[in-house]
Write a protein that holds these residues in place. Structure first.
Motif, PDB file in Angstrom:
ATOM      1  N   THR A  54       0.837  -1.201   0.000  1.00 42.06           N
ATOM      2  CA  THR A  54       0.000   0.000   0.000  1.00 42.06           C
ATOM      3  C   THR A  54       0.876   1.258   0.000  1.00 42.06           C
ATOM      4  OG1 THR A  54      -1.684  -1.252   1.186  1.00 42.06           O
ATOM      5  CG2 THR A  54      -1.909   1.157   1.179  1.00 42.06           C
TER       6      THR A  54
ATOM      7  N   ASP B 224      -8.036  -4.940  -1.613  1.00 42.48           N
ATOM      8  CA  ASP B 224      -7.901  -5.588  -0.312  1.00 42.48           C
ATOM      9  C   ASP B 224      -9.278  -5.541   0.350  1.00 42.48           C
ATOM     10  OD1 ASP B 224      -7.271  -6.542   2.164  1.00 42.48           O
ATOM     11  OD2 ASP B 224      -5.507  -5.274   2.441  1.00 42.48           O
TER      12      ASP B 224
ATOM     13  N   ARG C  97     -10.134  -6.026   4.810  1.00 32.60           N
ATOM     14  CA  ARG C  97     -10.019  -5.109   5.941  1.00 32.60           C
ATOM     15  C   ARG C  97     -10.413  -3.706   5.475  1.00 32.60           C
ATOM     16  NH1 ARG C  97      -4.482  -4.494   7.488  1.00 32.60           N
ATOM     17  NH2 ARG C  97      -4.150  -4.609   5.236  1.00 32.60           N
TER      18      ARG C  97
ATOM     19  N   GLN D 100      -6.592   3.215   4.317  1.00 31.05           N
ATOM     20  CA  GLN D 100      -5.153   3.516   4.283  1.00 31.05           C
ATOM     21  C   GLN D 100      -4.745   3.972   2.879  1.00 31.05           C
ATOM     22  OE1 GLN D 100      -2.607   0.104   4.850  1.00 31.05           O
ATOM     23  NE2 GLN D 100      -0.718   1.326   4.761  1.00 31.05           N
TER      24      GLN D 100
ATOM     25  N   ASP E 167      -3.744  -2.139  -5.790  1.00 28.66           N
ATOM     26  CA  ASP E 167      -3.260  -2.660  -4.509  1.00 28.66           C
ATOM     27  C   ASP E 167      -4.045  -3.927  -4.182  1.00 28.66           C
ATOM     28  OD1 ASP E 167      -1.883  -2.810  -2.142  1.00 28.66           O
ATOM     29  OD2 ASP E 167      -3.079  -1.294  -1.094  1.00 28.66           O
TER      30      ASP E 167
HETATM   31 MG    MG Z   1      -1.843  -2.996   2.280  1.00 27.69          MG
END
Ligand code: MG
Ligand code: GDP
Length: 455
Positions: free
Chosen positions: A114, A138, A141, A147, A190
């Protein structure tokens, strides 16, 4: 970074005592030290073995030039091999595709994917003036997606939202569509971290890869993992057609094992290095510079480079003088050039370094003039007397027969060689008329002792 390796290699230099030539016996102790240093740095064993063998092969018989000590000469060889084991020239992101250029990130949890997406986005925006979109697949989460959003904001690049529970392929396909419609040059994808042994997760990223067909699939790996990084790299390399590696956390106390092993093991270039937590902490990876940093002997390395340059220039000047003196280019010179070709890994390697016209004639050498054929040409010239080599016009029918017998070839081959020589000589004359400067430049690359720092 890699301090321990650097310190050990520095000691190696001092173990070699003054001799004019590196020999198997005088370098064996030093090589043992290098081997230890690499093993301590957690470099994978097969890599260490190949590395030591290559250094030994290159070093034995190498003349210690100029004012260098033998230790310094060996460092020169080690430096070149260090660079080689980490790759060739720097390779960046491949943009050779219909935009957006899709870059898929793969790697373990916590490797730095990330963060690297943010860094790379910023890098491409600032240095390549690219319009960058990022997306997170992703989906396990929510924090991971948040993030990326925050990182993208800091990097000044666009963020395509996604949410937990969506399918990674569906997210990525939607992002590609968005990127196309908004004229993004690059889409960075990502992904969730996964253990190589987690088959379900590996299957997921394979499906994602198949769905989006990225031009770059980068394996992001934590350099602190040492040899473990290599095992992971192997597994990912088998599962996905990786196009490159990003080594992260090289700013920490990484020992060097991953940096030195991953290229050799995967055959894929290390494209970037992460050197800090901040978004500015990304560097284009240059194997040669990295090798210099590992050796940490900037002064010695520049000394070696100077010594080599001096040697090359001396030879080039002597050669140019010879041309000017009117004595001209004879078969001895021709032979020397051929020997150089062999030293330099054959014609193709040489071509790049020659003036275009010389390269053309060299191209007229026997087709595929590699190893064996070059050897035959040398054999023929070896069968000539020194007088014949200096004055090839002496070589008439009976001499040709004698030479052919001596070299174990047909007379036609002697003829062919003489023709090629004549063409080369003609061209050399042309150069000697107006193009010494040009020739010198071309010659520089052809000189021996090139194995070292120049690459
Ligand atoms: Mg990550
Ligand atoms: P991911 O799980 O692969 O997405 O990894 P992250 O990008 O979340 O990074 C994991 C941790 O490593 C974070 O604390 C990052 O700040 C840190 N990190 C990533 N790259 C680097 C780097 O090059 N240097 C340092 N020192 N830390 C890094």
């Amino acid at each position: 970074m890699l301090d321990n390796l650097t310190n050990r290699l520095a000691r190696v230099m001092k173990t070699l005592k003054g001799e004019a030539r590196l020999t198997e016996s005088n370098i064996s102790e030093a090589l043992r030290e290098v081997r230890m240093a690499l093993l301590e740095a957690d470099v994978a064993l097969p890599v260490v073995k190949d590395f030591i063998a290559a250094v030994k092969e290159k070093a034995v018989g190498e003349e210690v030039i100029g004012s260098l000590s033998p230790g310094q000469a060996l460092i020169g060889v080690v430096h070149a091999e260090l660079a080689k084991v980490m790759g060739d020239a720097h390779e960046g992101i491949n943009f050779n595709t219909q935009p957006p250029a899709i870059v898929l990130m793969a790697g373990l949890q916590g490797a730095g994917k990330t963060t690297t997406v943010g860094k790379l986005g910023k890098f491409l925006r600032e240095n390549h003036k690219k319009k960058v979109l990022v997306v997170s697949c992703d989906v396990y989460r929510p924090a991971a997606i948040e993030q990326l959003k925050s990182v993208a904001g800091q990097a000044g690049i666009d963020f395509f939202p996604s949410s937990v529970g969506e399918k990674p392929e569906a997210i990525a396909v939607a992002a590609i569509d968005w990127a196309k419609r908004h004229y993004h040059d690059v889409l960075l994808v990502d992904t969730a971290g996964r253990l190589a042994i987690d088959e379900e997760m590996m299957a997921e990223i394979k499906r994602l890869h198949a769905a989006i067909n990225p031009i770059e699939t980068l394996f992001v790996v934590d350099a602190m993992l040492g040899q473990d990084a290599v095992n992971t790299a192997k597994a990912f390399n088998e599962a996905l057609p990786l196009t490159g590696v990003v080594l992260t956390k090289l700013d920490g106390d990484a020992r060097g094992g991953a940096a030195l092993s991953v290229r050799h093991i995967t055959g894929k270039p290390i494209k970037f290095a992460g050197v800090g937590e901040k978004l500015s902490g990304l560097e284009a990876f240059h194997p040669e510079r990295m090798a210099s940093r590992i050796l940490g002997m900037g002064d010695v390395l520049s000394l070696i480079e100077e010594a080599r340059k001096g040697l090359d220039e001396e030879k080039a000047v002597a050669f140019a003088k010879k041309l000017k003196s009117g004595k001209g280019f004879d078969l001895n010179d021709f032979k020397e050039q051929i020997a150089q070709m062999r030293n330099m890994g054959g014609l193709t390697a040489l071509m790049d370094k020659m003036p275009a016209q010389v390269a053309q004639v060299a191209g007229a050498l026997p087709a595929g003039a590699e190893g064996k054929i070059i050897g035959r040409v040398e054999g023929i010239i070896n069968s000539m007397t020194p007088q014949e080599r200096a004055k090839p016009e002496l070589i008439k029918a009976s001499r040709k027969r004698r030479i052919a017998m001596g070299a174990g070839v047909q007379v036609q081959e002697v003829n062919r060689l003489l023709n090629q020589f004549e063409q080369t000589q003609k061209m050399m004359k042309q150069f000697s008329k107006g193009g010494i400067g040009k020739l010198m430049r071309g010659m520089k690359g052809m000189m021996p002792g090139m194995g070292g720092l120049g690459r």
